[in-house]
Write a protein that holds these residues in place. Structure first.
Motif, PDB file in Angstrom:
ATOM      1  N   ASP A  37       0.840  -1.197   0.029  1.00 39.05           N
ATOM      2  CA  ASP A  37      -0.016  -0.078  -0.118  1.00 39.05           C
ATOM      3  C   ASP A  37       1.026   1.209  -0.113  1.00 39.05           C
ATOM      4  O   ASP A  37       1.539   1.586   0.834  1.00 39.05           O
ATOM      5  CB  ASP A  37      -0.804   0.074   1.164  1.00 39.05           C
ATOM      6  CG  ASP A  37      -1.941   1.218   1.226  1.00 39.05           C
ATOM      7  OD1 ASP A  37      -1.888   1.965   0.554  1.00 39.05           O
ATOM      8  OD2 ASP A  37      -2.874   1.003   1.945  1.00 39.05           O
ATOM      9  N   SER A  46      -4.533  -1.386   2.574  1.00 39.17           N
ATOM     10  CA  SER A  46      -4.142  -2.079   3.823  1.00 39.17           C
ATOM     11  C   SER A  46      -5.203  -2.803   4.510  1.00 39.17           C
ATOM     12  O   SER A  46      -5.180  -3.624   5.288  1.00 39.17           O
ATOM     13  CB  SER A  46      -3.238  -1.286   4.766  1.00 39.17           C
ATOM     14  OG  SER A  46      -2.086  -0.835   3.987  1.00 39.17           O
ATOM     15  N   THR A  57       1.311  -8.287   3.184  1.00 41.44           N
ATOM     16  CA  THR A  57       1.009  -6.999   3.024  1.00 41.44           C
ATOM     17  C   THR A  57       1.887  -6.051   3.753  1.00 41.44           C
ATOM     18  O   THR A  57       2.341  -6.421   4.867  1.00 41.44           O
ATOM     19  CB  THR A  57      -0.702  -6.551   3.522  1.00 41.44           C
ATOM     20  OG1 THR A  57      -0.651  -6.909   4.883  1.00 41.44           O
ATOM     21  CG2 THR A  57      -1.695  -7.537   3.007  1.00 41.44           C
ATOM     22  N   MET A  59       2.837  -1.512   4.290  1.00 39.82           N
ATOM     23  CA  MET A  59       2.485  -0.091   3.991  1.00 39.82           C
ATOM     24  C   MET A  59       3.660   0.669   3.768  1.00 39.82           C
ATOM     25  O   MET A  59       4.653   0.363   4.827  1.00 39.82           O
ATOM     26  CB  MET A  59       1.619   0.481   5.105  1.00 39.82           C
ATOM     27  CG  MET A  59       1.375   1.943   4.971  1.00 39.82           C
ATOM     28  SD  MET A  59      -0.059   2.761   5.971  1.00 39.82           S
ATOM     29  CE  MET A  59      -1.448   2.364   4.913  1.00 39.82           C
TER      30      MET A  59
END
Length: 236
Positions: A37, A46, A57, A59
């Motif tokens: 993200d 996210s 995942t 960020m």
């Protein structure tokens, strides 16, 4: 060879995060895929991809301590991926980050040579919204194509729901993509006014994995994936 996928559009609200969610759902069983993200303004993907777990995942902010976007931060992050265990990486760019990417490609470094040296195949996915978002969306696509100079594969994604009642624009987009030799795909055929559509969009916001939906919504979501995301479902 690692595959990196940039999901882009400088016009906000056209469906980039929904596309990222659907790609994540299609890739749910591919443990070697990572979703990043880059949208510093909202961090939407996210939240929506929490069903993938923290290991798949990330960020990443491209902003410095003065909240100014620094394109070099993306270069450093891409370099760090060279030794990662993931073979397919998706980047959800926010509108400001999308706006800056053509400048990085054109001015900062020879981008094709850079990704080749890292051993990456880079793909660019541009989301196009309909109605009032159409002109701005297409303007960004044209700007990116100039920067890429035909050196990368570009996929144009029509956000179906935003083209409701704008069939002429949908036809124009598809015909222009064919004329330019761009790959054309569609996604997001969910009517927010329908029961199943509203259930799915609510599940997207809450970060549901496909098995967390009720039966009807789950089957409708699977239909979306089978209709529009066969490449991701079969190419694990």
């Amino acid at each position: 060879m690692k595959e990196i996928n940039f999901i882009l559009q400088a016009k906000g609200g056209v469906g980039k995060s929904l596309l990222t969610y659907l790609l994540g759902t299609a890739e749910q069983n591919n443990e070697q895929s990572l979703f990043v993200d880059l949208d510093s303004s909202t961090g939407t993907s996210s939240r929506q991809l929490k069903f993938l777990g923290e290991l798949r995942t990330e960020m990443v902010s491209l902003l410095n301590e003065k909240e100014v976007l620094v394109r070099d931060n993306l270069v450093s992050y891409l370099e760090s991926l060279a030794e990662s265990p993931f073979n397919r990486v998706y980047f959800d760019f926010g509108a400001p980050e999308s706006e800056q990417l053509p400048a990085l490609i054109e001015r900062d470094l020879p981008f094709r040579a850079f990704v080749d040296e890292l051993g990456f195949k880079a793909n660019f996915h541009v989301v196009i919204g309909g109605g009032g978002a159409y002109t701005s969306s297409v303007d960004y696509l044209q700007k990116l194509l100039i920067a890429l100079r035909g050196e990368f594969e570009v996929t144009v994604w029509q956000s179906i729901t935003t083209f409701n009642n704008f069939s002429a624009l949908a036809d124009e987009l598809k015909n222009n993509c064919e004329a330019l030799g761009l790959r054309f795909r569609t996604f997001g055929d969910f009517d927010p006014g329908s029961n199943l559509g509203s259930q799915i969009l609510d599940g997207v916001r809450k970060g549901y994995g496909i098995n967390e939906y009720q039966t009807g919504a789950r089957m409708r979501l699977k239909k979306e994936l089978n209709d529009h995301f066969k490449d991701e479902l079969t190419n694990h």
